[in-house]
Design an enzyme around this catalytic site. Structure first.
Site, PDB file in Angstrom:
ATOM      1  N   ASP A 194       0.824  -1.216   0.000  1.00  0.00           N
ATOM      2  CA  ASP A 194       0.000   0.000   0.000  1.00  0.00           C
ATOM      3  C   ASP A 194       0.856   1.264   0.000  1.00  0.00           C
ATOM      4  OD1 ASP A 194       0.923  -0.113   2.641  1.00  0.00           O
ATOM      5  OD2 ASP A 194      -1.057  -0.034   3.569  1.00  0.00           O
ATOM      6  N   GLU A 195       2.145   1.127   0.369  1.00  0.00           N
ATOM      7  CA  GLU A 195       2.994   2.324   0.462  1.00  0.00           C
ATOM      8  C   GLU A 195       3.224   2.992  -0.887  1.00  0.00           C
ATOM      9  OE1 GLU A 195       6.341   2.218   3.027  1.00  0.00           O
ATOM     10  OE2 GLU A 195       5.387   0.850   4.436  1.00  0.00           O
TER      11      GLU A 195
ATOM     12  N   LYS B  45       9.463  -0.022  -4.901  1.00  0.00           N
ATOM     13  CA  LYS B  45       8.352  -0.966  -5.091  1.00  0.00           C
ATOM     14  C   LYS B  45       7.426  -0.466  -6.203  1.00  0.00           C
ATOM     15  CE  LYS B  45       7.315  -4.215  -3.180  1.00  0.00           C
ATOM     16  NZ  LYS B  45       7.675  -5.651  -3.379  1.00  0.00           N
TER      17      LYS B  45
END
Ligand code: NAD
Ligand code: TDX
Length: 340
Positions: free
Chosen positions: A126-127, A157
């Site tokens: 979710d980051e 990511k």
């Protein structure tokens, strides 16, 4: 039988994923592929090795090694967990994050393409969406939220997410992406909030709370995340992203209070407020309605019970975390918290 290459299988979530599939007697063979960095620990899966689970030590950036592994074991699916995963370490130095999380993912995608892999699942976070305001509980991250990563970790990511998307659109690679919130549970490396605080308290040491302690995370028990990953692998639509979350937002202060209560330690003696993490995201919250609607997944564990199970696991496995905390990790801990 389907053979799945599980990258990062000796880490926290990867090892829980392998453990869950073995426990459920899923009809798959698992090739646990891991570089065994500081965060990788063969002890996390050594009791599972045998006909169903094979371990291969290797770096996902090493094309020859990955290709040989895929061919030797007739791998047809890849579940990609391997990553440098700690935000604080990415602030100390982002090189290994770009290497593993970006270049490593690109290497795996190219191999998935050349070796005609049937499914490639990228475990994201979710980051990648950035941060949410704390005074707007009505707003959560959906799969349509733009990617606005704020740390070198989340940027690396997000770069992986973009590559996965591009390989779908350009080459038609059969990819799936999951974006999960904060996990907790057994085998969690004691540099992350929950296992660090639990093990510090077991050592009668203080716990370092960043800033005002009011940052919010959405906590999910690791087995629920692993179940979601396998559900997406089996039933997800190629090219789609699936958010995974616990619908369980809590401030770091609340988490700390629960752990202290469970471990019978008073706040005033054991909590130390320390300098904040640079660029610290204020709030993460996941809207996981798509995976529930399309694939029928929802979390099975409740925080109140699963945090107790987790703390008990650390009590029962003292040697596991003491070995980690007395080794190389000690040097990191002393640097990270020296001037805070
Ligand atoms: P972890 O740090 O515990 O484990 C990572 C594993 O990857 C380790 O075993 C390590 O040895 C291995 N690895 C690292 N670099 C490698 C390389 N170059 N080649 C092969 N193996 C390598 O991380 P984790 O918490 O288990 O996270 C797993 C995945 O899930 C990551 O992709 C992370 O971004 C994602 N994720 C984590 C969380 C969380 O709360 N922990 C939440 C959402 C998503
Ligand atoms: O000592 C600490 N004190 C503290 O207050 C540590 C290590 C953390 N914190 C705070 C920072 C965060 O607000 O606790 C919260 C959780 O921190 P971490 O455990 O480091 O997790 P986080 O930064 O939220 O990232 C985690 O969830 C998403 C994982 O490490 C990532 O890999 C995942 O993508």
């Amino acid at each position: 039988m389907t053979t799945i290459l599980v990258t990062g299988a000796a880490g926290f979530i990867g090892s829980n994923f392998v453990r869950l599939l073995v426990k459920r007697k899923e009809p798959v063979r698992l090739v646990a592929f891991d570089k065994l960095t500081y965060a990788g620990n063969l002890a996390n899966i050594s009791d599972l090795l045998g006909d169903q689970v094979i371990f291969v030590k290797g770096d996902i950036c090493d094309t020859d090694k990955v290709v040989r592994t895929v061919r030797d074991y007739h791998v047809s699916q890849i579940v990609h967990f391997a990553a440098e995963s700690h935000v604080d370490r990415s602030i100390l130095g982002s090189g290994p994050f770009v290497q593993t999380n970006v270049v490593g993912t690109q290497v795996l995608l190219d191999i998935a393409k050349s070796e005609r892999i049937e499914k490639f699942l990228y475990v994201s976070t979710d980051e990648v969406y950035g941060t949410l305001p704390e005074d707007r509980p009505d707003i959560k991250f959906t799969e349509e939220t733009p990617l606005q990563p704020n740390s070198p970790y989340s940027a690396s990511k997000a770069a992986g997410d973009c590559l996965v998307r591009a390989y779908f659109h350009t080459f038609g690679l059969p990819v799936l992406t999951t974006r999960c919130s904060n996990n907790y549970g057994p085998y969690h490396f004691p540099e992350k909030l929950i296992p660090l605080f639990v093990t510090n308290l077991m050592e009668n040491k203080q716990v370092p709370l960043y800033g005002d302690g009011k940052n919010i995370r959405d906590w999910l028990y690791v087995e629920d995340h692993c179940d979601a990953v396998y559900t997406v692998l089996q039933k997800g639509r190629f090219g789609e992203v699936y958010n995974v979350g616990g619908n369980n937002e809590m401030t770091n202060r609340q988490i700390t209070e629960i752990i202290l209560r469970e471990m019978n330690k008073p706040w005033d003696k054991f909590v130390r407020y320390v300098q904040d993490r640079p660029g610290h995201d204020r709030r993460y919250a996941i809207d996981a309605s798509k995976i529930k609607r399309e694939l029928g997944w929802e979390p099975k564990h409740r925080f109140e019970q699963a945090i107790k199970t987790t703390i008990q696991w650390y009590r029962d496995n003292e040697k596991w975390w003491r070995d980690i905390k007395s080794g190389d990790y000690l040097k990191y801990y002393e640097t990270q918290y020296a001037h805070r």
